[in-house]
Every structure is written in C-alpha cells, then in structure tokens.
Write an enzyme that holds these catalytic residues in place. Structure first.
Site, short mmCIF file in Angstrom:
data_model
loop_
_atom_site.label_atom_id
_atom_site.label_comp_id
_atom_site.label_asym_id
_atom_site.label_seq_id
_atom_site.Cartn_x
_atom_site.Cartn_y
_atom_site.Cartn_z
CD GLN A 120 2.12 2.03 -7.51
OE1 GLN A 120 1.95 0.88 -7.89
NE2 GLN A 120 3.01 2.34 -6.59
CG HIS A 135 0.06 -2.60 -1.92
ND1 HIS A 135 0.60 -2.01 -0.80
CD2 HIS A 135 0.46 -1.83 -2.97
CE1 HIS A 135 1.27 -0.93 -1.17
NE2 HIS A 135 1.22 -0.81 -2.47
CD GLU A 136 0.59 -3.42 -6.65
OE1 GLU A 136 0.28 -2.30 -7.10
OE2 GLU A 136 1.68 -3.64 -6.06
CG HIS A 158 -1.70 1.41 -5.71
ND1 HIS A 158 -1.36 2.67 -5.29
CD2 HIS A 158 -0.68 0.59 -5.31
CE1 HIS A 158 -0.18 2.62 -4.65
NE2 HIS A 158 0.24 1.37 -4.64
N GLY A 193 5.34 -5.29 -7.56
CA GLY A 193 4.13 -5.02 -8.33
C GLY A 193 3.98 -3.54 -8.60
CB CYS A 216 3.75 1.77 -1.42
SG CYS A 216 2.87 2.39 -2.85
CG LEU A 217 7.69 0.44 -6.29
CD1 LEU A 217 7.49 -0.06 -7.72
CD2 LEU A 217 9.17 0.48 -5.93
#
Ligand code: NI
Length: 175
Positions: free
Chosen positions: A51, A139-140, A143, A46, A97-98
């Site tokens: 991000q 998680h998203e 963000h 995702g 996480c990216l």
C-alpha cells in the site's frame, strides 16, 4: 521522518503479489517505522507494505487505533511473511481500506484464524484471533497477494462501486 504516500485504487501496484521478506535489516526497520507513522496519520488499523509501494510480504497493525478503545492499548505489531494456517466460522461485517478511502462495505470473512509469520526481529510468531482482528489479518494478507476487498464483493456490489468510482472521477476532473 516523513510519512509515506498511500497508493489508492486503481493503482496497479496494489494488484501485484509480494515476494517474501528475506533481509531483515536496517532498511526494513526504517520502512516499518515510516509505515507506523503513516498508519497513525491516516488513522487506519493496519497497513500492508504494498500500500506504500513496497513490494514485500509484510504488514503492520495497531488495534489501539480502533474507535471503541475498550480492550486494546496501543501495540505496534509487525508480521513478516504472514500465512493463515487455520480458519473457522464466518462473519459478515463492515470493512474499509486506506487504499479505497471513504468506501465501506459488508464482507464475509472467516471468524477465527490462526496466523503464523515472523516479528520484526525475525522471530517466529503465531497469533490466534477472532472477529475484527481476524478480519484485519485476512484483509492485509490479501493485500500481500495483490487482492483488494473489492474482489470479495458480489458482482452487483462491485458494479455499484465501479459506477460510483467512475462518477467521482469524472466530477473530480471537472473541478
Ligand atoms: Ni486495505
């Protein structure tokens, strides 16, 4: 179409809350397509708009990218202005996480959630999910509020992360 740069911790853009998406227009669609390209190149599950430096409340995901591709085919899903309306249970599992590449840690999240939002055409959607998918939603959505997974760590684990991070930064500077 080129992929986008994923902002990495400690970029301050990652700590800003995102206002809701208002205009569902061609520009937004282009941004979404570029984000999917970026997600596939980076092999994440995702990606939230902030991000890639886009301060708008939406994220994308594709569970076809997970390692054990047993139950999910590729499906490109976009959720604009997401909101969790119900949650229950708890589960502690590894999370990454990216924007914090190479770091994985166990995080406690609700096991089941009900999320509502809009799809990329602006149609209302509600998605009920559990386990990994519920984790991804939480998680998203974090963000979009400017919250990173580091906020969910115990003080001890956060200190360990910070020490490791500083050390890596120092080593990189010496190269
Ligand atoms: Ni992330």
């Amino acid at each position: 179409m080129s992929e986008l740069e994923i902002l990495k911790y400690p970029n301050r853009q990652l700590t800003k809350p995102c206002p809701p998406v208002i205009n569902i227009d061609g520009r937004l669609q282009g941004q979404i397509d570029q984000m999917f390209k970026t997600l596939y190149v980076s092999q994440g599950l995702g990606l939230a708009a902030p991000q890639v430096g886009c301060l708008q409340s939406f994220f994308i995901y594709d569970l076809g990218l997970q390692e054990k591709k047993t139950s999910h085919a590729h499906e490109r899903i976009v959720v604009l202005n997401p909101e969790i309306v119900e949650m229950e249970g708890e589960e502690i599992a590894d999370e990454g996480c990216l924007s914090i590449p190479g770091y994985f840690e166990k995080i406690n999240r609700a096991y089941r959630v009900l999320m509502k939002g809009l799809d990329r055409e602006g149609k209302e959607i509600r998605i009920e999910a559990e386990g990994l998918t519920a984790r991804l939603f939480q998680h998203e959505i974090d963000h979009l509020k400017g919250v990173l997974m580091l906020s969910h760590l115990s003080r001890l684990k956060r200190d360990m992360f910070l020490r490791k991070f500083k050390k890596q930064k120092k080593q990189a500077a010496l190269k």
